[in-house]
Structures are given as structure tokens and as C-alpha cells.
Design a protein around this motif. Structure first.
Motif, PDB file in Angstrom:
ATOM      1  N   GLY A  44       0.075  11.059  -3.052  1.00 44.19           N
ATOM      2  CA  GLY A  44       0.406  12.344  -2.455  1.00 44.19           C
ATOM      3  C   GLY A  44       1.224  13.203  -3.392  1.00 44.19           C
ATOM      4  O   GLY A  44       0.999  14.421  -3.516  1.00 44.19           O
ATOM      5  N   LEU A  45       2.171  12.589  -4.091  1.00 46.28           N
ATOM      6  CA  LEU A  45       2.983  13.316  -5.067  1.00 46.28           C
ATOM      7  C   LEU A  45       2.113  13.885  -6.178  1.00 46.28           C
ATOM      8  O   LEU A  45       2.259  15.060  -6.571  1.00 46.28           O
ATOM      9  N   ALA A  46       1.186  13.081  -6.684  1.00 45.93           N
ATOM     10  CA  ALA A  46       0.319  13.524  -7.765  1.00 45.93           C
ATOM     11  C   ALA A  46      -0.535  14.712  -7.339  1.00 45.93           C
ATOM     12  O   ALA A  46      -0.643  15.714  -8.061  1.00 45.93           O
ATOM     13  N   LEU A  47      -1.141  14.618  -6.142  1.00 43.30           N
ATOM     14  CA  LEU A  47      -1.980  15.725  -5.656  1.00 43.30           C
ATOM     15  C   LEU A  47      -1.150  16.982  -5.423  1.00 43.30           C
ATOM     16  O   LEU A  47      -1.627  18.099  -5.660  1.00 43.30           O
ATOM     17  N   PHE A  48       0.072  16.821  -4.946  1.00 45.53           N
ATOM     18  CA  PHE A  48       0.946  17.980  -4.750  1.00 45.53           C
ATOM     19  C   PHE A  48       1.262  18.658  -6.085  1.00 45.53           C
ATOM     20  O   PHE A  48       1.181  19.882  -6.206  1.00 45.53           O
ATOM     21  N   MET A  79       0.821  -1.205   0.000  1.00 42.55           N
ATOM     22  CA  MET A  79       0.000   0.000   0.000  1.00 42.55           C
ATOM     23  C   MET A  79       0.860   1.262   0.000  1.00 42.55           C
ATOM     24  O   MET A  79       0.447   2.311  -0.517  1.00 42.55           O
ATOM     25  N   VAL A  80       2.060   1.172   0.574  1.00 43.46           N
ATOM     26  CA  VAL A  80       2.901   2.357   0.766  1.00 43.46           C
ATOM     27  C   VAL A  80       3.223   3.066  -0.545  1.00 43.46           C
ATOM     28  O   VAL A  80       3.048   4.299  -0.647  1.00 43.46           O
ATOM     29  N   PRO A  81       3.705   2.372  -1.599  1.00 40.11           N
ATOM     30  CA  PRO A  81       3.998   3.095  -2.846  1.00 40.11           C
ATOM     31  C   PRO A  81       2.774   3.807  -3.420  1.00 40.11           C
ATOM     32  O   PRO A  81       2.898   4.920  -3.943  1.00 40.11           O
ATOM     33  N   ALA A  82       1.596   3.189  -3.306  1.00 39.77           N
ATOM     34  CA  ALA A  82       0.381   3.797  -3.848  1.00 39.77           C
ATOM     35  C   ALA A  82       0.049   5.094  -3.118  1.00 39.77           C
ATOM     36  O   ALA A  82      -0.331   6.096  -3.745  1.00 39.77           O
ATOM     37  N   VAL A  83       0.176   5.097  -1.789  1.00 43.14           N
ATOM     38  CA  VAL A  83      -0.118   6.299  -1.006  1.00 43.14           C
ATOM     39  C   VAL A  83       0.901   7.394  -1.305  1.00 43.14           C
ATOM     40  O   VAL A  83       0.547   8.572  -1.480  1.00 43.14           O
ATOM     41  N   VAL A  84       2.183   7.026  -1.384  1.00 46.79           N
ATOM     42  CA  VAL A  84       3.238   8.010  -1.630  1.00 46.79           C
ATOM     43  C   VAL A  84       3.056   8.690  -2.987  1.00 46.79           C
ATOM     44  O   VAL A  84       3.099   9.922  -3.087  1.00 46.79           O
ATOM     45  N   VAL A  85       2.837   7.905  -4.037  1.00 54.19           N
ATOM     46  CA  VAL A  85       2.714   8.520  -5.368  1.00 54.19           C
ATOM     47  C   VAL A  85       1.393   9.272  -5.500  1.00 54.19           C
ATOM     48  O   VAL A  85       1.314  10.238  -6.271  1.00 54.19           O
ATOM     49  N   MET A 144       4.821   8.478 -10.724  1.00 56.48           N
ATOM     50  CA  MET A 144       3.547   7.879 -10.353  1.00 56.48           C
ATOM     51  C   MET A 144       3.368   6.515 -11.009  1.00 56.48           C
ATOM     52  O   MET A 144       2.932   5.554 -10.369  1.00 56.48           O
ATOM     53  N   GLY A 145       3.716   6.413 -12.289  1.00 54.08           N
ATOM     54  CA  GLY A 145       3.630   5.122 -12.973  1.00 54.08           C
ATOM     55  C   GLY A 145       4.541   4.093 -12.345  1.00 54.08           C
ATOM     56  O   GLY A 145       4.171   2.920 -12.184  1.00 54.08           O
ATOM     57  N   GLY A 146       5.741   4.541 -11.939  1.00 53.75           N
ATOM     58  CA  GLY A 146       6.656   3.630 -11.269  1.00 53.75           C
ATOM     59  C   GLY A 146       6.124   3.184  -9.913  1.00 53.75           C
ATOM     60  O   GLY A 146       6.277   2.020  -9.528  1.00 53.75           O
ATOM     61  N   GLY A 147       5.478   4.116  -9.192  1.00 56.20           N
ATOM     62  CA  GLY A 147       4.914   3.769  -7.885  1.00 56.20           C
ATOM     63  C   GLY A 147       3.767   2.780  -7.990  1.00 56.20           C
ATOM     64  O   GLY A 147       3.670   1.845  -7.190  1.00 56.20           O
ATOM     65  N   ILE A 148       2.894   2.988  -8.982  1.00 54.52           N
ATOM     66  CA  ILE A 148       1.777   2.056  -9.184  1.00 54.52           C
ATOM     67  C   ILE A 148       2.315   0.675  -9.555  1.00 54.52           C
ATOM     68  O   ILE A 148       1.821  -0.353  -9.079  1.00 54.52           O
ATOM     69  N   SER A 149       3.342   0.655 -10.396  1.00 53.79           N
ATOM     70  CA  SER A 149       3.951  -0.624 -10.780  1.00 53.79           C
ATOM     71  C   SER A 149       4.595  -1.301  -9.578  1.00 53.79           C
ATOM     72  O   SER A 149       4.491  -2.527  -9.409  1.00 53.79           O
ATOM     73  N   ALA A 150       5.258  -0.506  -8.731  1.00 50.47           N
ATOM     74  CA  ALA A 150       5.880  -1.070  -7.527  1.00 50.47           C
ATOM     75  C   ALA A 150       4.820  -1.687  -6.629  1.00 50.47           C
ATOM     76  O   ALA A 150       5.003  -2.781  -6.086  1.00 50.47           O
ATOM     77  N   MET A 151       3.687  -0.982  -6.466  1.00 51.28           N
ATOM     78  CA  MET A 151       2.593  -1.530  -5.661  1.00 51.28           C
ATOM     79  C   MET A 151       2.151  -2.882  -6.209  1.00 51.28           C
ATOM     80  O   MET A 151       1.965  -3.844  -5.462  1.00 51.28           O
ATOM     81  N   HIS A 152       2.001  -2.954  -7.533  1.00 50.64           N
ATOM     82  CA  HIS A 152       1.517  -4.185  -8.154  1.00 50.64           C
ATOM     83  C   HIS A 152       2.493  -5.336  -7.931  1.00 50.64           C
ATOM     84  O   HIS A 152       2.089  -6.423  -7.476  1.00 50.64           O
ATOM     85  N   TYR A 153       3.760  -5.115  -8.226  1.00 49.10           N
ATOM     86  CA  TYR A 153       4.711  -6.230  -8.187  1.00 49.10           C
ATOM     87  C   TYR A 153       5.150  -6.570  -6.764  1.00 49.10           C
ATOM     88  O   TYR A 153       5.503  -7.725  -6.489  1.00 49.10           O
ATOM     89  N   VAL A 154       5.131  -5.597  -5.850  1.00 44.81           N
ATOM     90  CA  VAL A 154       5.335  -5.948  -4.441  1.00 44.81           C
ATOM     91  C   VAL A 154       4.162  -6.804  -3.974  1.00 44.81           C
ATOM     92  O   VAL A 154       4.333  -7.809  -3.275  1.00 44.81           O
ATOM     93  N   GLY A 155       2.948  -6.406  -4.373  1.00 49.53           N
ATOM     94  CA  GLY A 155       1.771  -7.194  -4.026  1.00 49.53           C
ATOM     95  C   GLY A 155       1.832  -8.606  -4.578  1.00 49.53           C
ATOM     96  O   GLY A 155       1.386  -9.560  -3.921  1.00 49.53           O
ATOM     97  N   MET A 156       2.398  -8.760  -5.760  1.00 48.37           N
ATOM     98  CA  MET A 156       2.521 -10.094  -6.349  1.00 48.37           C
ATOM     99  C   MET A 156       3.433 -10.993  -5.529  1.00 48.37           C
ATOM    100  O   MET A 156       3.227 -12.212  -5.472  1.00 48.37           O
ATOM    101  N   SER A 197       7.947  14.131 -15.362  1.00 45.58           N
ATOM    102  CA  SER A 197       8.579  13.515 -14.194  1.00 45.58           C
ATOM    103  C   SER A 197       7.529  12.949 -13.244  1.00 45.58           C
ATOM    104  O   SER A 197       7.704  11.865 -12.669  1.00 45.58           O
ATOM    105  N   GLY A 198       6.412  13.669 -13.092  1.00 41.79           N
ATOM    106  CA  GLY A 198       5.336  13.167 -12.244  1.00 41.79           C
ATOM    107  C   GLY A 198       4.738  11.885 -12.785  1.00 41.79           C
ATOM    108  O   GLY A 198       4.423  10.959 -12.027  1.00 41.79           O
ATOM    109  N   SER A 199       4.591  11.807 -14.106  1.00 40.50           N
ATOM    110  CA  SER A 199       4.051  10.599 -14.736  1.00 40.50           C
ATOM    111  C   SER A 199       4.984   9.414 -14.523  1.00 40.50           C
ATOM    112  O   SER A 199       4.534   8.301 -14.232  1.00 40.50           O
ATOM    113  N   LEU A 200       6.282   9.652 -14.675  1.00 40.99           N
ATOM    114  CA  LEU A 200       7.262   8.577 -14.489  1.00 40.99           C
ATOM    115  C   LEU A 200       7.247   8.074 -13.045  1.00 40.99           C
ATOM    116  O   LEU A 200       7.245   6.858 -12.792  1.00 40.99           O
TER     117      LEU A 200
END
Length: 238
Positions: free
Chosen positions: A96-100, A88-94, A119-131, A114-117
């Protein structure tokens, strides 16, 4: 050899539909909270940003794990609860970054890219950590090109999403609600595409001496996961 063949997975379609609805609701929450963060200053802005990061991040995370619960394999699957929560942590962090980023007065190409990179990296991290929370008797192997495609989709979704959120954050026209709903439908439909592309990247090979079950099975001991997802979803709606 039969024992080394890949196991065909299946999906619980109602849960897939629920995951998509949660993703859309998370996207709409982001659109609403961006305006709140932008309209406030000082401590109030920090509080809105923190709350927004939690709501949006937990919403994305809840979508992911509802999607995981929809996954069916012909052998027992359990989840490591601590890893599930950690993802959950990467999803919450990115989030917050997006809203900022979208609350800033200007949103130039560098911030956008840079925000897209990030945020996309954070969502991917959430997915593969979850896996990695999946515990099975089969060996998990990833197709690198499909993993790269899923990361690319996450970045592209973030690219479009950040632009839409920034454009609609101060929308005050009579049809602003409709615009936000349409934007949420676009973003919320795209996020699960990344999830299921990532799921398609993993292949399950039976361990030596293990025989798959004759029917697809839901995860074992899913209660903690279900409770977490329900709490996360309720938090999002609140």
C-alpha cells in the motif's frame, strides 16, 4: 560430532519455478494498479489503493510461502498457521505504501530512497516473521552477514521496482504492454533472490539425540498453508 552437524536442505524445483511466476505476476499487478490509483481521486482512489495493497501484498506473500513449501529437510517441519497469516501483514502494508508513493505527482529522491528502505524492510519482515512459523526438532541458527545481504537485496529490488512502476504508471504507447511485462520479469525474478538468500542464511542443527531421516521430507500438515497460498494466488489473478 555428527549430531551437531548441519543438515543439508533441498528444493522442489517445480515449486521454485511456481514461486518465481507468482512473483512476476505480483510485479505486473503492481504496474497495472499504479496507473489505476493515479487515475482516480477521492474515495475511488482509496478503494483502488486498498485493493491494490491487498493484491500486491498477498502476491508477494504467496510467492514466499510457495518458496517455503519448496524447501525440504531430512526431518519433520510444521508451520504455525497464525504466524503464517500474520506474516502477510507487512507485505500488504508496504505494498500500500509503494502504490501510494508512486501515485503522487512527483517522486523525488527522498521519497524514492525512504520508500525503498521501508518497502525492503517490510518484505524482509514478512520473510523472517514467516520463518518463525517453522516448527522443527532442529535448532535454527542465522548467519548475520547473509541476513544483512538479504535485507540489502530487498531494499535494492524495492529501489528499482519503485522507479520502474513510477515510470510506467502512465505509459500509453503501443508497446506499453511489452514494457510492463519486461519490468515485471525483472522485478519478479529479483524478489525470489531475496527469499532464497534469506533461506540460505538459516542453518539447521539437529537437536541432541535426534537422528535425521534418510530422505528429504515435505512439510507436515501443509494443507492449511497450501489452501492459504492458493486463495492468495487466486486473489492476485482476479
Amino acid at each position: 560430532m555428527t549430531m551437531a552437524s548441519e543438515l543439508p536442505p533441498g528444493l522442489n524445483l517445480p515449486l521454485v519455478g511456481l514461486a518465481i511466476l507468482i512473483a512476476m505476476r505480483a510485479a505486473y499487478t503492481a504496474l497495472e494498479l499504479a496507473g489505476r490509483v493515479t487515475a482516480n481521486i477521492g474515495r475511488s482512489q482509496v478503494l483502488w489503493l486498498t485493493g491494490g495493497a491487498l493484491a500486491m501484498g498477498i502476491g508477494i506473500w504467496a510467492m514466499h510461502f510457495v518458496g517455503m513449501l519448496a524447501f525440504r529437510l531430512p526431518f519433520a517441519v510444521e508451520y504455525d498457521f497464525l504466524i503464517v497469516v500474520a506474516s502477510m501483514v507487512p507485505a500488504v502494508v508496504v505494498s500500500g505504501l509503494a502504490l501510494f508513493l508512486v501515485s503522487r505527482p512527483t517522486f523525488g529522491p527522498f521519497r524514492w530512497l525512504s520508500g525503498s528502505l521501508l518497502m525492503g524492510g517490510g518484505i524482509s519482515a514478512m520473510h523472517y516473521v514467516g520463518m518463525t512459523a517453522m516448527k522443527t526438532t532442529a535448532h535454527m541458527h542465522y548467519t548475520v552477514s547473509t541476513v544483512a545481504l538479504s535485507v540489502g537485496i530487498a531494499i535494492a529490488v524495492s529501489f528499482v521496482g519503485l522507479h520502474l512502476v513510477f515510470r510506467l504508471r502512465d505509459e500509453t504507447a503501443d508497446n506499453h504492454g511489452l514494457k510492463k511485462i519486461l519490468a515485471a520479469l525483472v522485478i519478479g525474478s529479483a524478489i525470489p533472490i531475496m527469499h532464497y538468500t534469506g533461506m540460505n542464511a538459516v542453518h539447521f542443527i539437529p537437536a541432541s539425540g535426534r537422528v535425521p531421516a534418510t530422505a528429504l521430507q515435505p512439510p507436515n500438515q501443509a494443507a492449511p498453508l497450501v489452501i492459504s497460498v492458493v486463495i492468495g494466488t487466486l486473489t492476485l489473478f482476479v
